[in-house]
Scaffold this active site. Structure first.
Site, PDB file in Angstrom:
ATOM      1  N   ASP A   8       8.060 -26.201  23.218  1.00 44.84           N
ATOM      2  CA  ASP A   8       8.658 -27.422  22.795  1.00 44.84           C
ATOM      3  C   ASP A   8       9.067 -28.176  23.792  1.00 44.84           C
ATOM      4  O   ASP A   8       9.601 -27.755  24.818  1.00 44.84           O
ATOM      5  CB  ASP A   8      10.097 -27.046  21.997  1.00 44.84           C
ATOM      6  CG  ASP A   8      10.573 -27.944  21.226  1.00 44.84           C
ATOM      7  OD1 ASP A   8      10.182 -29.355  21.566  1.00 44.84           O
ATOM      8  OD2 ASP A   8      11.707 -28.079  20.689  1.00 44.84           O
ATOM      9  N   ASP A 104       4.909 -32.616  19.616  1.00 44.55           N
ATOM     10  CA  ASP A 104       5.427 -32.291  21.001  1.00 44.55           C
ATOM     11  C   ASP A 104       5.815 -30.772  20.960  1.00 44.55           C
ATOM     12  O   ASP A 104       6.626 -30.204  21.948  1.00 44.55           O
ATOM     13  CB  ASP A 104       6.912 -32.901  21.239  1.00 44.55           C
ATOM     14  CG  ASP A 104       7.942 -32.874  20.189  1.00 44.55           C
ATOM     15  OD1 ASP A 104       7.517 -32.402  19.070  1.00 44.55           O
ATOM     16  OD2 ASP A 104       9.010 -33.281  20.121  1.00 44.55           O
ATOM     17  N   GLU A 105       5.477 -29.909  20.017  1.00 44.45           N
ATOM     18  CA  GLU A 105       5.777 -28.560  19.958  1.00 44.45           C
ATOM     19  C   GLU A 105       4.609 -27.959  19.151  1.00 44.45           C
ATOM     20  O   GLU A 105       3.899 -28.253  18.225  1.00 44.45           O
ATOM     21  CB  GLU A 105       7.234 -28.194  19.295  1.00 44.45           C
ATOM     22  CG  GLU A 105       7.436 -28.877  17.923  1.00 44.45           C
ATOM     23  CD  GLU A 105       8.770 -28.484  17.308  1.00 44.45           C
ATOM     24  OE1 GLU A 105       9.312 -27.222  17.404  1.00 44.45           O
ATOM     25  OE2 GLU A 105       9.376 -29.403  17.052  1.00 44.45           O
TER      26      GLU A 105
END
Length: 408
Positions: A8, A104-105
């Site tokens: 993350d 983003d993860e």
């Protein structure tokens, strides 16, 4: 031995902004919508702003009251996508099982990579260091034997940390956590669980699964299994084509709308943004939803099935306006949203109507492709349809950064 990572990127949007502008590094920074266009909410914040109590989704005036020194920067979604792609390129150097969970993860299955790169924890630490050195931002990584606990691990310690939850320690690390911390347990489910005395993940793990199934159906069994570490869901291959349930865009208007022509101009802009994203991933849509939020914040919406699967902006706009015209517009409009559903790959066979003008469809497809190529090179504003240019006070600057961020 199965080992899953959940990576993350910490405060991703704000971290990218601080990386691009080093003068922001030691300041309280938040990425926000444009208050002049009434997009006045916090989209992301850096670590310093987070420690000040700034929260994603709160209105700007409230954030400023908490932190008068807060520096607001506009979102640059093209930059976020660029750096996300760079990060995912690094992940793919360690395994082909990389499953995005947003821009983003993601999860990585490194079970087959450990002979080459070392233990899962070592891989996690190496990824953190590489992304810090090569990209300039930090990530937090959870290491576990399933996806749910790996996600919990990445949330437990931030920023720039590795947390291991294994078969030996998950009861001491996971079970004391609030039940709301577990993946796929939202606010309403949390309220229902706490109403029957289930406050922690440990409480959920020790609950009677029959009671959970009676109250929550099949999800009750899934929650029980997840709390007990029983989850063998695999991490998808990165290049598997995952078809989302819907693709849409919405925007709050800089002024309330009262005229149909004004609404159509905005709907056309929204349809263009949706169509660009559909074509970018070679999707076609079989359903359309239009939503309207009025000045008093009340909401109406309606969806229809389309006779053909399409990804043309002009066709999407035509159907959206059919929905619009079916409404009895009660008062000035503050927000408009357009979304498409029943998506499939454009390469899949689609039954054509006997009334379709195939030559016209081909011409529209070629025109859309030309629009995409020009905008990819010169930006969205490089080309606009005539209907949009008629209302520049509404549509000027109506680009990706004005819309809800999209999933990877």
């Amino acid at each position: 031995m199965r080992r899953i990572l959940h990576c993350d990127a910490n405060n991703f949007y704000a971290s990218v902004e601080c990386m691009l502008d080093p003068t922001l590094k030691d300041k309280f920074v938040a990425v926000s919508g444009n208050p002049d266009k009434r997009h006045g909410i916090i989209l992301a914040k850096n670590q310093k702003a987070k420690e000040c109590g700034i929260k994603t989704g709160e209105v700007i005036w409230e954030a400023k009251r908490k932190c008068p020194e807060l520096v607001l920067v506009p979102p640059q979604f093209d930059k976020y996508v660029h750096y996300s792609d760079m990060i995912f390129d690094i992940y793919c150097q360690y395994t082909d099982r990389v499953e995005p969970f947003g821009i983003d993860e993601c999860w990585l299955d490194v079970s087959s990579s450990m002979r080459l790169f070392g233990s899962a924890e070592r891989i996690a630490d190496e990824l953190r260091q590489r992304i810090k050195d090569e990209i300039g931002i930090t990530i937090s990584v959870g290491v576990s034997f399933n996806k749910v606990f790996a996600k919990l691990g990445s949330d437990m310690k931030k920023p720039d940390a590795t947390t291991v939850i294994d078969e030996d320690n998950y009861k001491t690390k996971v079970w004391p956590l609030d039940v709301a911390d577990m993946l796929m347990i939202g606010r309403h489910t949390t309220q229902k669980l706490k109403a029957i005395g289930i406050n922690t993940i440990g409480d959920l793990a020790g609950a009677n699964p029959k009671i959970l199934v009676d109250k929550f159906g099949i999800n009750g069994q899934k929650m029980y299994d997840n709390a007990n570490g029983i989850n063998d869901e695999e991490v998808r291959l990165y290049y598997d084509k995952h078809i989302p349930k819907s693709i849409g865009n919405s925007t709050t208007l800089p002024k309330d709308l009262t005229q149909r022509a004004e609404a159509k101009a905005v709907i056309m802009a929204l349809c263009e943004m949706v169509a660009i994203r559909l074509r970018r991933h070679n999707f076609v849509a079989g359903g359309m939803h239009l939503g309207i939020r009025y000045k008093d914040l009340s909401y109406i919406g309606k969806q229809i099935k389309l006779p053909l699967k399409i990804n043309s902006a002009s066709s999407l706009c035509d159907y959206a306006m059919q929905i619009y015209d079916s409404f009895r517009i009660a008062m000035p409009i503050r927000l408009l949203s357009v979304s498409t559903f029943d998506l499939s790959l454009g390469s899949e066979s689609v039954q054509l109507s006997m009334l379709d003008d195939i030559q016209k469809s081909d011409k529209l497809a070629r025109l859309d492709k030309s629009f995409d190529e020009i905008r990819k090179k010169y930006g969205y504003d490089a080309m606009k349809s005539a209907s949009l240019m008629e209302y520049p006070f509404i549509t000027d600057g109506l680009v990706d950064s004005d819309f809800i961020p999209f999933k990877k």
